[in-house]
Design an enzyme around this catalytic site. Structure first.
Site, PDB file in Angstrom:
ATOM      1  N   LYS A 188      11.494  -5.684  -4.300  1.00  0.00           N
ATOM      2  CA  LYS A 188      11.454  -5.254  -3.477  1.00  0.00           C
ATOM      3  C   LYS A 188      10.541  -6.688  -2.228  1.00  0.00           C
ATOM      4  O   LYS A 188       9.981  -7.740  -3.060  1.00  0.00           O
ATOM      5  CB  LYS A 188       9.809  -4.604  -3.586  1.00  0.00           C
ATOM      6  CG  LYS A 188       9.414  -4.005  -2.630  1.00  0.00           C
ATOM      7  CD  LYS A 188       7.852  -3.158  -3.112  1.00  0.00           C
ATOM      8  CE  LYS A 188       7.678  -2.420  -2.411  1.00  0.00           C
ATOM      9  NZ  LYS A 188       6.062  -1.121  -2.867  1.00  0.00           N
ATOM     10  N   SER A 202       6.101   2.933  -1.374  1.00  0.00           N
ATOM     11  CA  SER A 202       6.770   2.765  -0.924  1.00  0.00           C
ATOM     12  C   SER A 202       7.959   1.488  -0.639  1.00  0.00           C
ATOM     13  O   SER A 202       8.134   1.241  -0.700  1.00  0.00           O
ATOM     14  CB  SER A 202       5.354   1.587  -0.879  1.00  0.00           C
ATOM     15  OG  SER A 202       4.995   0.607  -1.462  1.00  0.00           O
ATOM     16  N   SER A 217       3.410   4.261  -5.387  1.00  0.00           N
ATOM     17  CA  SER A 217       4.459   2.945  -4.791  1.00  0.00           C
ATOM     18  C   SER A 217       5.717   2.648  -5.623  1.00  0.00           C
ATOM     19  O   SER A 217       6.312   2.881  -5.406  1.00  0.00           O
ATOM     20  CB  SER A 217       4.006   2.411  -4.118  1.00  0.00           C
ATOM     21  OG  SER A 217       3.485   3.082  -2.773  1.00  0.00           O
TER      22      SER A 217
END
Lengths: 493, 93, 492
Positions: free
Chosen positions: C79, C154, C178
């Site tokens: 990420k 997210s 997330s």
């Protein structure tokens, strides 16, 4: 006077920031050092890069504990860090990691010795840890001030240096007391070996909160005087601000809570009246730092390891060297000076003499030339030699002072200079006796006057011998011999 | 409804600026979120201690030993403006 | 032989490398081909480092097999919230466009030390704030199961890349769900470890007391292996403890004696019927495996969302104060004063959701409001922790649906922030309590993935993974979305 003729009393609280001389910064392993090339003692953490996290320096904890103990504080069994949020280029994270309602040390005091010998106990509300901001230089304007500058330049070398903030109770009432508090606090911190405590360099910083009131009424509104970087600045700034407040109040004006600026040049205090709003620091507990819980064992260990503090040293000097409270106080206040005195005392075996000389001529020389003890051109050994000659009677007191001055100037040792200049007090009894009897014989008139009770005539004889010996006759011995000779002499001897 | 002046005050604290047309919508959105979080006021939590940390750990310290730093070049590498080894920012006044 | 990207689980890659049936370069190339084939539709990656990945792979292949560590040569993606030295890291935000970190996050360093091949950086909601990845300043990521729907957030890119077969596994981060919520919406396995199990050094902070890095994969065994690689104590993160013991790859298939508590508060009307049905089937499966399920009540979790939307914005308002245009990232042009520079930089650089949260956080901490909001939320947090503690005295593990709904349509929830916030209803209290939580694919409702959430006491990751594995083996839920498949690559 604490209360002015008009009936006003000043109420002063001091906030002192001490930069710790640990090897590394508070929250990262960057070295704490000064004068280096800009932005070379930095890392992602003290530059506030995203993703970085603080790592607490254990030495800073130890030093803060020392400070707390020396100030008679209670070391909190549970203390935490808080974020203090505000925007400033020198604050790379946009917040400072400080302590808020659970500081490391609380409820202490400093007993301040005032000029008149009395003791003022000033409460210490708290001592806590926080990280220092980076240094800004304001460029393009006049004399480096913010006002009028075109831009600012930031060097993060200093950012992250550990600080201890010491907050006093508002129990100081005159600028003199404030100065005494700061002086003695500095001396205490020096003894603890936790900081360079140099105001000019910024390792000791002082802010003051000042208000005035009539005794018996509530405290007035207070203003803040910041970043005073010398003792004189502190005292003069406080004097000016107190005067300003009193004048304003006498005129029926109100005091506004704000930061005031003291201009050293004009000696005037001005209010900034800028649009700078009061900070809302939005304190909340620092989630990246775990709490600190110092055990009683740890605290005792730190306490046992404390170096001798000025108050204890003063007691020791009075007890072991028989010094007066005043002398002991002066000598114990400054560590390098105290160390010099002790070594000198040991080497000469004459504590009182050593004390007088260290406080007198030696300190005079250092002050005149703006030197630290360590930079003295005259070593302990050299001074000890000089004092040895003095104690032995080879030199008179006045002569020893002259020789000292020569030692400072030439860097030569006392024996060498004495020999060179043919100094060397005449303490040979026989030699002097001969001169004395010859002089008396040559001056029967004054001799008779003396015998008739006119004591002052002795001075004539002393003066003559001194002239003859170019000032090198041992005065006490000469006096003794003259009196004996005059008393015992008669036209028959 | 959170007032406009309150929105402006908070924005100033946070160094944010909103266009005129954004403010009305922002007021609405913030109000609805604040109304939602206000439900916690209904709870009587006297005597309940606050939790600041999910882990129960104390006294984690680092030795006071220097570590390698960035070079000046590395330190300034991402800087939008620099001068003579310093980070440059517009005037504060 | 054919390298089918979906078959390339991490364990399979490792096996192929160990027996010499494929090289790291071949595996990496196959995945890069997959990326090229589907990225136009999925949009999981912000950056693909083709050259760098192939070079890393070749370097592994050059080593003799006995010189390689167990996972060496297996590709992974991370990420874009994790700092990668020398490689742009944006956190999904314009304010960090062009930012090149001078250091690696600890987890990235651990991956590199283990010899994994890093394929690139994955898309995310800006500063991890969001539940759909629609708040990314750069691009939209689509759910591989239905390209008109969100992948969750997210860590939407991290979930989608794994679901689409672009990577065997990936790293994401979880502050209020997330990792788990996108795992549920994309039909993959995702885990948020116990707070403190994994270092946060180099994880761009959103809410410091809630954030954790965690693994995504298509199988429980892969998630277990990746967790083991990253669960190390780190002196750079003084809140990290590391996992107390290594994680063993789960193998057992019985759950005899294991007690599961079904969280009553997560069975209400907010849960979509289709999700509810799949959840109930999962409960039956657990019982068939020997587990004992009962209902438990955690009343405080209903206040979790409110507490979270005070604590997280408050912490993030401080964490994002460093983005001021002084030392890195975006700076507004031609600002005349510092104040103007700060204000314009931040207003230009941050997206609307980030600004909203900074505003809420600043408000909640501001003078006069601290006690009513922040302190009250932290007290509520204590209640939630106590409810979990009470529950774990009765049961070993807690279960619930991970998300109240299946993946929603792009644009469906962007009009009202609160509606979006409700996506994290079931996951948020787990972060508040610092507990470990995982999401396991449990089935499909209307063709869209439904995840089962498993929550355990602190540092019970092994027990959770063991239970998840047993259930996974029984349920046999497909992890292959109906994306047009490129012809499998011929190798060897």
């Amino acid at each position: 006077m604490m209360v002015t003729p008009e009936g006003w009393e000043a109420v002063i609280g001091l906030e002192i920031h001490v930069q710790l001389n640990t090897a590394t910064k508070m929250f990262c392993g960057c070295p704490v050092s000064f004068g280096d090339v800009p932005n070379t003692n930095v890392c992602p953490l003290c530059l506030g890069h995203p993703g970085t996290l603080p790592a607490m320096n254990e030495k800073a904890i130890e030093y803060a504990t020392r400070i707390g103990l020396a100030l008679n504080c209670t070391i909190s069994p549970h203390s935490i860090f808080h974020r203090k949020n505000y925007f400033y280029p020198g604050l790379p994270k946009g917040y400072q990691i400080s302590q808020y309602d659970l500081p490391l040390a609380v409820d202490g005091h400093l007993d301040v010795e005032l000029e008149d010998g009395s003791i003022l106990r000033v409460g210490v509300t708290r001592a806590h840890l926080e990280d220092d901001a980076a240094k800004l230089v304001h460029a393009g304007g006049v004399d480096g001030r913010i006002a009028g500058a075109d831009y600012s330049m930031v060097d993060f070398n200093r950012g992250g240096t550990p600080l201890v903030e010491i907050v006093s109770e508002p129990e100081i009432h005159t600028p003199e007391q404030a100065r005494a508090y700061l002086t003695q606090l500095k001396s205490l911190l020096e003894a603890l070996e936790v900081s360079d405590v140099n105001m000019e360099e910024g390792s000791l910083r002082c802010d003051a909160n000042i208000s005035v009131h009539r005794p018996g009424t509530p405290f007035g509104t207070r203003t803040e005087l910041k970043n005073m970087n010398s003792f004189r600045f502190l005292q003069r700034g406080l004097e000016a601000e107190i005067e300003r407040q009193i004048s304003a109040l006498e005129r029926g004006e109100e005091i506004v809570q704000e930061t005031v600026h003291f201009d050293t040049g004009s000696g005037k205090v001005s209010t900034l009246r800028s649009k700078e709003e009061a900070h809302d620091y939005r304190y909340f507990p620092e989630p990246d730092m775990v709490p600190i819980e110092l055990s009683a064992e740890y605290v005792e260990k730190v306490r046992a390891g404390l170096p001798e503090l000025p108050a204890a040293r003063k007691e020791r000097y009075m007890r072991d060297y028989g010094l007066s409270p005043y002398d002991a106080g002066v000598l114990s206040a400054n560590r390098p000076l105290a160390a010099f005195f002790e070594r000198l005392s040991t080497q000469t075996g004459e504590a009182k003499l050593a004390a007088n000389w260290v406080m007198g001529d030696f300190s005079g020389y250092l002050n005149a030339q703006g030197l630290e003890v360590k930079d003295s051109a005259v070593s302990v050994e050299a001074l000890a030699e000089l004092l040895g000659l003095l104690a032995a009677g080879t030199l008179s007191g006045k002569m020893a002072k002259d020789v000292f001055a020569a030692m400072v100037e030439t860097g030569k040792g006392a024996p060498e200079l004495v020999a060179e200049r043919g100094l060397g007090q005449i303490s040979d009894t026989g030699e002097l006796e001969t001169m004395v009897s010859e002089l008396i014989a040559a001056n029967p008139g004054p001799a008779e006057e003396y015998r008739q009770g006119r004591d002052r005539v002795l001075g004539f004889f002393v003066g003559q011998i001194m002239k003859q010996t170019r000032g090198q006759a041992n005065p006490q011995l000469l006096n003794e011999l003259l009196r004996k000779a005059l008393a015992g002499s008669s036209p028959d001897n | 409804m959170i007032s406009r002046s309150e929105v402006e005050h908070v924005a100033r604290l946070a160094r944010l600026r909103f266009e005129e047309q954004e403010i009305a919508l922002l007021q609405q959105e913030l109000s609805s979120i604040i109304d939602y979080i206000n439900q916690l006021q209904e709870l009587d939590l006297t005597g309940v201690p606050a939790t600041a940390h999910a882990v129960n750990v104390v006294n984690i310290f680092r030795l006071d030993e220097p570590r390698a730093c960035l070079t000046q070049e590395e330190a300034l590498a991402n800087a939008p403006a620099t001068e003579r080894g310093h980070f440059l920012v517009p005037r504060m006044g | 032989m054919m390298l089918d990207s979906h078959s390339l689980t991490a364990h399979e890659c490792r096996r192929l490398l160990a027996v010499g049936e494929a090289t790291s370069e071949e595996i990496t190339a196959a995945l890069l081909d997959r990326v090229k084939a589907v990225e136009g539709r999925v949009g999981a990656f912000l950056q693909v480092d083709e050259e760098g990945a192939l070079a890393q792979a070749r370097a592994v292949d050059a080593k003799r097999p006995e010189e390689r560590s167990p996972w060496e040569g297996v590709p992974i993606a991370v990420k874009d919230i994790l700092c990668t030295r020398g490689v742009e890291t944006t956190c999904g935000s314009r304010i960090l466009k062009g930012y090149i970190p001078p250091y690696d996050a600890t987890v990235v360093r651990l991956l590199k030390e283990a010899g994994l091949v890093i394929l690139g950086k994955l898309n995310m909601d800006e500063f991890a704030m969001g539940s759909s990845t629609e708040n990314s300043a750069y691009q939209v990521t689509r759910n591989p199961w239905d390209l008109e729907r969100v992948p969750g957030g997210s860590s939407g890119g991290s979930a989608a890349a794994v679901a689409a077969g672009e990577a065997p596994w990936s790293l994401g981060s979880d502050t209020g769900g997330s990792i788990r919520q996108p795992a549920s919406l994309c039909g993959v396995v995702g885990m948020k470890p116990t707070y403190g199990a994994v270092s946060r050094w180099g994880l761009i902070a959103f809410a410091s007391s809630l954030d954790q890095v965690g693994p995504f994969a298509r199988t429980v065994q892969d998630v277990a292996a990746l967790l083991d690689l990253i669960g190390r104590r780190d002196p750079n993160d003084q809140t990290s403890l590391g996992l107390p013991t290594p994680i063993a790859v789960p193998r057992g298939e019985s759950l005899a004696g294991r007690r599961f508590g079904i969280i009553k508060e997560y069975l209400g009307d907010t849960i979509q019927p289709g999700v509810r049905r799949i959840f109930e089937q999962a409960v039956e499966a657990l019982e068939a495996l020997g587990g004992r399920c009962c209902e438990v009540s955690l009343p405080s979790v209903e206040r979790g969302l409110a507490a979270y939307y005070i604590i997280a914005p408050a912490e993030c308002s401080a964490n994002l104060a460093r983005f001021d245009g002084v030392r890195y990232g975006h700076r507004a042009h031609k600002a005349e004063t510092l104040h103007e520079m700060y204000t314009r930089t931040r207003s230009e650089g941050f997206g609307p959701e980030v600004k909203r949260r900074i505003m809420i956080g600043t408000y909640a901490l501001s003078s006069g409001y601290y006690d009513a909001y922040y302190a009250q939320a932290q007290r509520t947090r204590t209640l939630i922790i106590r409810d979990f503690q009470k529950a774990f005295a009765e049961v070993d593990l807690l279960i619930s649906p991970t998300s109240p709904t299946v993946a929603f349509r792009l644009g469906e929830r962007t009009a009202d922030p609160l509606t979006m916030y409700l996506s994290d209803l079931c996951t948020i209290p787990v972060n508040l309590a610092g507990l470990p939580g995982l999401s396991l694919p449990a089935g499909f409702a209307d063709g869209l993935p439904v995840g089962l959430q498993i929550i355990g006491p602190h540092f019970s990751e092994q027990m959770m993974l063991d239970a998840a594995y047993a259930l996974e083996q029984r349920l046999q839920v497909s992890t292959r979305p109906p994306l047009d498949v490129t012809p499998a690559k011929e190798v060897g």
